[in-house]
Motif scaffolding. Structure first.
Motif, mmCIF file in Angstrom:
data_model
loop_
_atom_site.group_PDB
_atom_site.id
_atom_site.type_symbol
_atom_site.label_atom_id
_atom_site.label_comp_id
_atom_site.label_asym_id
_atom_site.label_seq_id
_atom_site.Cartn_x
_atom_site.Cartn_y
_atom_site.Cartn_z
ATOM 1 N N ALA B 57 0.856 -1.185 0.000
ATOM 2 C CA ALA B 57 0.000 0.000 0.000
ATOM 3 C C ALA B 57 0.898 1.243 0.000
ATOM 4 O O ALA B 57 2.068 1.161 0.374
ATOM 5 C CB ALA B 57 -0.907 -0.013 1.221
ATOM 6 N N PRO B 58 0.361 2.400 -0.416
ATOM 7 C CA PRO B 58 1.185 3.617 -0.453
ATOM 8 C C PRO B 58 1.882 3.888 0.885
ATOM 9 O O PRO B 58 1.213 3.983 1.915
ATOM 10 C CB PRO B 58 0.165 4.711 -0.791
ATOM 11 C CG PRO B 58 -0.910 4.002 -1.554
ATOM 12 C CD PRO B 58 -0.998 2.649 -0.920
ATOM 13 N N GLY B 59 3.204 3.981 0.841
ATOM 14 C CA GLY B 59 3.975 4.264 2.041
ATOM 15 C C GLY B 59 4.383 3.046 2.857
ATOM 16 O O GLY B 59 5.244 3.155 3.734
ATOM 17 N N LEU C 78 -5.743 -0.953 -0.687
ATOM 18 C CA LEU C 78 -4.768 -0.130 -1.418
ATOM 19 C C LEU C 78 -3.524 -0.926 -1.800
ATOM 20 O O LEU C 78 -2.697 -0.440 -2.566
ATOM 21 C CB LEU C 78 -4.386 1.095 -0.583
ATOM 22 C CG LEU C 78 -5.522 2.110 -0.428
ATOM 23 C CD1 LEU C 78 -5.223 3.101 0.697
ATOM 24 C CD2 LEU C 78 -5.762 2.863 -1.746
ATOM 25 N N VAL C 111 2.336 5.396 8.998
ATOM 26 C CA VAL C 111 2.565 5.659 7.574
ATOM 27 C C VAL C 111 1.613 6.785 7.144
ATOM 28 O O VAL C 111 0.452 6.550 6.793
ATOM 29 C CB VAL C 111 2.350 4.387 6.726
ATOM 30 C CG1 VAL C 111 2.608 4.681 5.259
ATOM 31 C CG2 VAL C 111 3.261 3.260 7.217
ATOM 32 N N GLU C 113 1.285 8.839 4.583
ATOM 33 C CA GLU C 113 0.708 8.864 3.242
ATOM 34 C C GLU C 113 -0.530 7.972 3.151
ATOM 35 O O GLU C 113 -1.540 8.325 2.533
ATOM 36 C CB GLU C 113 1.795 8.374 2.266
ATOM 37 C CG GLU C 113 1.385 8.265 0.832
ATOM 38 C CD GLU C 113 2.516 7.680 -0.030
ATOM 39 O OE1 GLU C 113 3.586 7.344 0.531
ATOM 40 O OE2 GLU C 113 2.315 7.568 -1.258
ATOM 41 N N TYR C 114 -0.444 6.851 3.783
ATOM 42 C CA TYR C 114 -1.543 5.884 3.787
ATOM 43 C C TYR C 114 -2.709 6.403 4.632
ATOM 44 O O TYR C 114 -3.875 6.361 4.212
ATOM 45 C CB TYR C 114 -1.003 4.568 4.334
ATOM 46 C CG TYR C 114 -2.001 3.439 4.502
ATOM 47 C CD1 TYR C 114 -2.439 2.703 3.417
ATOM 48 C CD2 TYR C 114 -2.477 3.106 5.769
ATOM 49 C CE1 TYR C 114 -3.328 1.646 3.583
ATOM 50 C CE2 TYR C 114 -3.360 2.051 5.950
ATOM 51 C CZ TYR C 114 -3.792 1.329 4.850
ATOM 52 O OH TYR C 114 -4.668 0.293 5.023
ATOM 53 N N ILE C 117 -4.998 8.961 2.927
ATOM 54 C CA ILE C 117 -6.014 8.427 2.001
ATOM 55 C C ILE C 117 -7.250 7.984 2.792
ATOM 56 O O ILE C 117 -8.389 8.239 2.397
ATOM 57 C CB ILE C 117 -5.435 7.245 1.186
ATOM 58 C CG1 ILE C 117 -4.249 7.714 0.338
ATOM 59 C CG2 ILE C 117 -6.519 6.633 0.302
ATOM 60 C CD1 ILE C 117 -3.475 6.575 -0.344
#
Lengths: 275, 275, 275
Positions: B57-59, C78, C111, C113-114, C117
């Motif tokens: 996942a992002p990050g 994600l 995290v 960035e996660y 979202i």
């Protein structure tokens, strides 16, 4: 069309050699499928002695598509690979004369963009198309009747359209339902009775059947043997479901028993008894 | 090289503390693996009391790669993340001195683009490389002998190349097969007998072992303890397979019994009896 | 806030009709979730008679997001779809008045960035947010206390922040733990006792609960019925876990028994006896 309709269950002499051939040859089967169904599909193939690899890692579609003994493409695999991956794999398979199975999962559910990709795939000549009634009707140009990945149409509605598809595109069309219908390019029509409704309560059970159909295609040297072999795989699948249902306490223990039963069917001398 | 070869099964005194340490410490283990194997890998880690998180996942690669107690990278994870995700995770792990395991799934199957990515990963210093004979041979620079994700080479062929790899790269190389071979950076050679052929009929069983190896790495304070601990994980895996095979009716009930057996092994006072 | 706290187990009269409604209506439930949990989630929904479709194939988020009876969005999805896919699905659901569940998996694990979202998703008005203590605290603006996908916070710490979140955003907040807490937009507080610790040793068990909550939302015509129905789903989940634990030999046989028990609960006249 003046088709002969045959009924074929697991006692049919065409069934016995099918799983034995898979076990002995252990064909390498490449699959592009979705992550909901992938694990069961791999386990079904391993249970009968095939050697599956699944997914579109860099270089795999062109490499494995051409190397495999057969391939299956499950349209819902578009949740985890691109249309380009699928087309690359199909082109590689076609170039190497590798037969492949198309499963038009969720076609006809009202998502045009998605259905268009499946139509593009279907135009590249799968050996077998396998799906439920709504999916086959949608692929044959009928109205959208699917609800997500489930059918709302009946087998009776789908068979005439499936027959037309099989004859016009010169391929085998297999429709799964309360009984399965296997339709040949020359109007052949084989009905496979049996099975169990619990199969519809296990995610990916239909998808895994697509993989198993690919496995049997890989073991045949003559195209003319395909129709009976595809029907045989459906009959053995139905038989394994019946065996599993006897001892199941619900859909999860059924799924376990189903894969176990498939693994034992290949060793059975007499499929009709315990198998 | 004049290596000492040892045989080590689950009765070896090095085995007992391994799962107990995992259960007590419950290490956070980060994994980049493929969707065919991911669920089983997570369940194997949860069964022994570790705390896995899987996916890019992002990050997550940079975040979890550095936060985890250990990490495993399964090359077939490239079906659902990018090479960049894997490299980011590996760099984060290295920067934070997090040990990681590389599983070169399907290396040597004739897909050059894919193999190149694995070579790039291997050059970044995994603590352990774990694979089958064909994969280890390919990573060591040998010929391509894999067929999809399956080996066509024998352990006997792979061991000398694995030893050279372990010594030249100063890492542990574990080769899975009818018996497992754990090769150390100073020529050590531990043979782990046992196991069961049904393990090869369950998709992701090898992949999950990579996660379990990561889990044990996370519990060790000294690098010098790694070799025996990695062998111990293989011995306990083999033992769980033997226990599961006793009551299995096929590969699916075997898989259920295998995860159950792993969860009970950690509590066993005497592994040799019922475990 | 002067909330009334109620305790509600599977014998509560609000539980009985819940699974029966799902079976009778067989709602189409669309899910965006992760590949580690997807198969179990689909099987849980199929076990109770719902019709799930999972994943972001081209056109599915906008198409299925608006067509479904309800939807669930698992943030760890994600790892296999984009934030854009999730936002598209959520916008389609909102435009069509399709209720949806948000599961902020691994929020608060450090995290940023996660987490951002997830915050964006949460701002679009889920009907229900379901998570563990750390996740709910993070979503409510608290400190990061998660370790990967696991909580390190206690229910006691999370409840006050969950109540504030429920009231300020006018949604239902469900916190899973040794006992579950279902918090309403007007300060309602329902405690669901029971369950079994083995549920925490099966990957995706919490994720699948998010799908089941979506399924029950799909069957309700009045928003005012949601709170009790969400609590009922948690109570039935806990009951199925208790039933499964009786015969389990470890987490894998527990998972099988759990899905089987869920499938049988819907048919039970007396949930309290064998179910």
């Amino acid at each position: 069309m003046d088709a002969v309709t045959l009924s074929m269950d697991h006692d049919h002499p065409g069934c016995r050699p099918v799983l034995r051939r898979i076990r002995v040859q252990s064909p390498f089967i490449y699959g592009l499928t979705n992550y909901v169904a992938a694990t069961l599909s791999a386990n079904v193939l391993l249970a009968v002695g095939a050697a599956p690899a699944i997914g579109a890692a860099p270089g795999w579609p062109s490499g494995f598509g051409g190397q495999a003994g057969a391939m299956w493409v499950n349209a819902a695999g578009l949740i985890n690979c691109t249309a380009h991956d699928m087309l690359t794999a199909v082109d590689a398979a076609n170039a190497a004369h590798v037969p492949w199975v198309l499963d038009p999962v969720a076609m006809g559910a009202g998502v045009g963009e998605y259905d268009t990709i499946i139509r593009t795939l279907a135009a590249r000549g799968p050996a077998v198309v396998r799906g439920n009634a709504s999916e086959i009707m949608a692929l044959a140009g009928g109205a959208a009747t699917a609800r997500g990945v489930e059918t709302t149409a009946s087998i009776a509605q789908a068979v005439p359209m499936g027959q037309e598809l099989a004859c016009s595109k010169k391929m085998i069309v297999a429709i799964s339902g309360p009984e399965d219908h296997i339709l040949g390019p020359d109007g052949q029509h084989i009905i496979v009775p049996g099975g169990h409704r619990l199969l519809t309560r296990v995610t990916g059970a239909g998808c895994a059947l697509g993989g198993l159909v690919a496995a049997v295609l890989a073991t045949l040297s003559m195209e003319s043997d395909r129709l009976v072999a595809v029907a045989a795989v459906h009959a053995l699948y139905a038989r394994a479901a019946e065996i599993a249902a006897r001892d199941a306490s619900g859909p999860a223990s059924f799924a376990t028993g189903f894969v176990d039963a498939l693994s034992r069917l290949q060793n059975a001398d007499t499929l009709g008894t315990d198998a």
